[in-house]
Design a protein around this motif. Structure first.
Motif, PDB file in Angstrom:
ATOM      1  N   ALA A 150       0.833  -1.199   0.000  1.00 40.07           N
ATOM      2  CA  ALA A 150       0.000   0.000   0.000  1.00 40.07           C
ATOM      3  C   ALA A 150       0.868   1.251   0.000  1.00 40.07           C
ATOM      4  O   ALA A 150       1.935   1.279   0.625  1.00 40.07           O
ATOM      5  N   LYS A 151       0.412   2.282  -0.711  1.00 38.72           N
ATOM      6  CA  LYS A 151       1.117   3.557  -0.730  1.00 38.72           C
ATOM      7  C   LYS A 151       0.912   4.259   0.616  1.00 38.72           C
ATOM      8  O   LYS A 151      -0.106   4.061   1.278  1.00 38.72           O
ATOM      9  N   TRP A 152       1.881   5.105   0.973  1.00 34.22           N
ATOM     10  CA  TRP A 152       1.772   5.881   2.206  1.00 34.22           C
ATOM     11  C   TRP A 152       0.505   6.731   2.178  1.00 34.22           C
ATOM     12  O   TRP A 152      -0.182   6.861   3.189  1.00 34.22           O
ATOM     13  N   SER A 153       0.165   7.301   1.019  1.00 36.33           N
ATOM     14  CA  SER A 153      -1.015   8.169   0.929  1.00 36.33           C
ATOM     15  C   SER A 153      -2.306   7.385   1.183  1.00 36.33           C
ATOM     16  O   SER A 153      -3.216   7.875   1.859  1.00 36.33           O
ATOM     17  N   ASP A 154      -2.397   6.164   0.673  1.00 42.90           N
ATOM     18  CA  ASP A 154      -3.575   5.333   0.926  1.00 42.90           C
ATOM     19  C   ASP A 154      -3.668   4.954   2.402  1.00 42.90           C
ATOM     20  O   ASP A 154      -4.749   4.936   2.987  1.00 42.90           O
ATOM     21  N   ARG A 155      -2.526   4.648   2.983  1.00 40.70           N
ATOM     22  CA  ARG A 155      -2.502   4.302   4.408  1.00 40.70           C
ATOM     23  C   ARG A 155      -2.929   5.492   5.253  1.00 40.70           C
ATOM     24  O   ARG A 155      -3.660   5.342   6.234  1.00 40.70           O
ATOM     25  N   PHE A 156      -2.489   6.705   4.864  1.00 41.74           N
ATOM     26  CA  PHE A 156      -2.878   7.906   5.600  1.00 41.74           C
ATOM     27  C   PHE A 156      -4.381   8.124   5.504  1.00 41.74           C
ATOM     28  O   PHE A 156      -5.032   8.427   6.506  1.00 41.74           O
ATOM     29  N   LEU A 157      -4.950   7.972   4.309  1.00 43.35           N
ATOM     30  CA  LEU A 157      -6.398   8.159   4.149  1.00 43.35           C
ATOM     31  C   LEU A 157      -7.186   7.140   4.979  1.00 43.35           C
ATOM     32  O   LEU A 157      -8.204   7.486   5.585  1.00 43.35           O
ATOM     33  N   ALA A 158      -6.712   5.904   5.017  1.00 46.59           N
ATOM     34  CA  ALA A 158      -7.370   4.879   5.840  1.00 46.59           C
ATOM     35  C   ALA A 158      -7.292   5.271   7.316  1.00 46.59           C
ATOM     36  O   ALA A 158      -8.278   5.163   8.048  1.00 46.59           O
ATOM     37  N   TRP A 159      -6.114   5.739   7.728  1.00 45.29           N
ATOM     38  CA  TRP A 159      -5.947   6.195   9.116  1.00 45.29           C
ATOM     39  C   TRP A 159      -6.882   7.361   9.401  1.00 45.29           C
ATOM     40  O   TRP A 159      -7.506   7.418  10.465  1.00 45.29           O
ATOM     41  N   LEU A 160      -7.001   8.314   8.473  1.00 45.38           N
ATOM     42  CA  LEU A 160      -7.846   9.483   8.666  1.00 45.38           C
ATOM     43  C   LEU A 160      -9.310   9.078   8.846  1.00 45.38           C
ATOM     44  O   LEU A 160     -10.011   9.604   9.718  1.00 45.38           O
ATOM     45  N   LYS A 218      -9.326   0.896   6.212  1.00 49.16           N
ATOM     46  CA  LYS A 218      -8.624  -0.022   5.304  1.00 49.16           C
ATOM     47  C   LYS A 218      -9.605  -0.730   4.373  1.00 49.16           C
ATOM     48  O   LYS A 218      -9.314  -0.936   3.199  1.00 49.16           O
ATOM     49  N   LYS A 219     -10.756  -1.091   4.896  1.00 49.11           N
ATOM     50  CA  LYS A 219     -11.759  -1.765   4.070  1.00 49.11           C
ATOM     51  C   LYS A 219     -12.229  -0.851   2.937  1.00 49.11           C
ATOM     52  O   LYS A 219     -12.330  -1.275   1.784  1.00 49.11           O
ATOM     53  N   ILE A 220     -12.487   0.416   3.253  1.00 46.43           N
ATOM     54  CA  ILE A 220     -12.926   1.373   2.241  1.00 46.43           C
ATOM     55  C   ILE A 220     -11.868   1.541   1.155  1.00 46.43           C
ATOM     56  O   ILE A 220     -12.188   1.646  -0.030  1.00 46.43           O
ATOM     57  N   LEU A 253       2.435   7.553  17.083  1.00 45.86           N
ATOM     58  CA  LEU A 253       2.347   7.629  15.620  1.00 45.86           C
ATOM     59  C   LEU A 253       3.299   8.625  14.966  1.00 45.86           C
ATOM     60  O   LEU A 253       3.977   8.266  14.008  1.00 45.86           O
ATOM     61  N   PRO A 254       3.410   9.875  15.427  1.00 46.82           N
ATOM     62  CA  PRO A 254       4.324  10.796  14.731  1.00 46.82           C
ATOM     63  C   PRO A 254       5.763  10.276  14.680  1.00 46.82           C
ATOM     64  O   PRO A 254       6.395  10.296  13.625  1.00 46.82           O
ATOM     65  N   PHE A 255       6.255   9.763  15.801  1.00 46.68           N
ATOM     66  CA  PHE A 255       7.617   9.217  15.833  1.00 46.68           C
ATOM     67  C   PHE A 255       7.721   7.961  14.978  1.00 46.68           C
ATOM     68  O   PHE A 255       8.693   7.756  14.262  1.00 46.68           O
ATOM     69  N   ASP A 256       6.695   7.123  15.075  1.00 54.54           N
ATOM     70  CA  ASP A 256       6.658   5.869  14.327  1.00 54.54           C
ATOM     71  C   ASP A 256       6.735   6.123  12.816  1.00 54.54           C
ATOM     72  O   ASP A 256       7.519   5.494  12.105  1.00 54.54           O
ATOM     73  N   VAL A 257       5.950   7.065  12.329  1.00 56.63           N
ATOM     74  CA  VAL A 257       5.917   7.363  10.891  1.00 56.63           C
ATOM     75  C   VAL A 257       7.209   8.052  10.440  1.00 56.63           C
ATOM     76  O   VAL A 257       7.810   7.663   9.436  1.00 56.63           O
TER      77      VAL A 257
END
Length: 161
Positions: free
Chosen positions: A15-25, A86-88, A117-121
């Motif tokens: 998965a792209k970082w952008s897709d992962r961010f949108l799922a997180w959002l 993630k499902k969406i 999360l901020p440190f992790d990313v």
């Protein structure tokens, strides 16, 4: 996935970082709404004032909300590999071999996402590898993949040497 797959079934699309961010959002909006509702119902208000030490009282909300995020992510990612976000976006969490992750891996990955999360990313971007893992994904041996390109285990064809 230790056996060799034939044809296009041998690829796992990260998965792209952008897709992962949108799922997180999406997940963030859902859980934050639930958390705010619980606080409102518990205290009759979501308005925060300074306490006697000059600290924002809303900082107290961080820990219970983070715990709620942790529980949400652990349950859904362990049971199905997917949260609502993630499902969406057709994403799924798997272990580094493409199989269902172990509970320990999910717990580690979700801890980083819930509390650090901020440190992790940021550390994940700096120290990134070919698997696009956050630091706690790497520690938990998990990756996030695109589902539409990830074969259903019942469709996998195994061949022997």
């Amino acid at each position: 996935m230790s056996d060799e797959r034939q044809g296009s079934d041998s690829k796992i699309i990260l998965a792209k970082w952008s897709d992962r961010f949108l799922a997180w959002l999406i997940d963030f909006i859902i859980i934050s709404s639930i958390s705010t509702t619980i606080i409102f119902l518990s205290f009759g208000s979501t308005y925060y004032e300074f306490d006697e030490d000059g600290l924002w009282a809303e900082n107290i909300q961080y820990i219970p909300t983070s715990i709620l995020f942790f529980i949400y992510w652990v349950i859904l990612e362990y049971k199905t590999g997917q949260t609502i976000g993630k499902k969406i976006l057709n994403l799924k969490v798997v272990d580094i071999t493409g199989e269902k992750p172990k509970l320990k891996g999910i717990l580690i990955s979700c801890f980083g996402k819930s509390f650090l999360l901020p440190f992790d990313v940021i550390l994940g971007w700096i120290l990134t590898n070919e698997k696009r893992q956050r630091i706690f994904n790497k520690l938990g041996d998990t990756v996030t993949v695109k589902i539409k390109d990830y074969p259903d285990p019942s469709d996998v064809k195994y061949v022997k040497d």
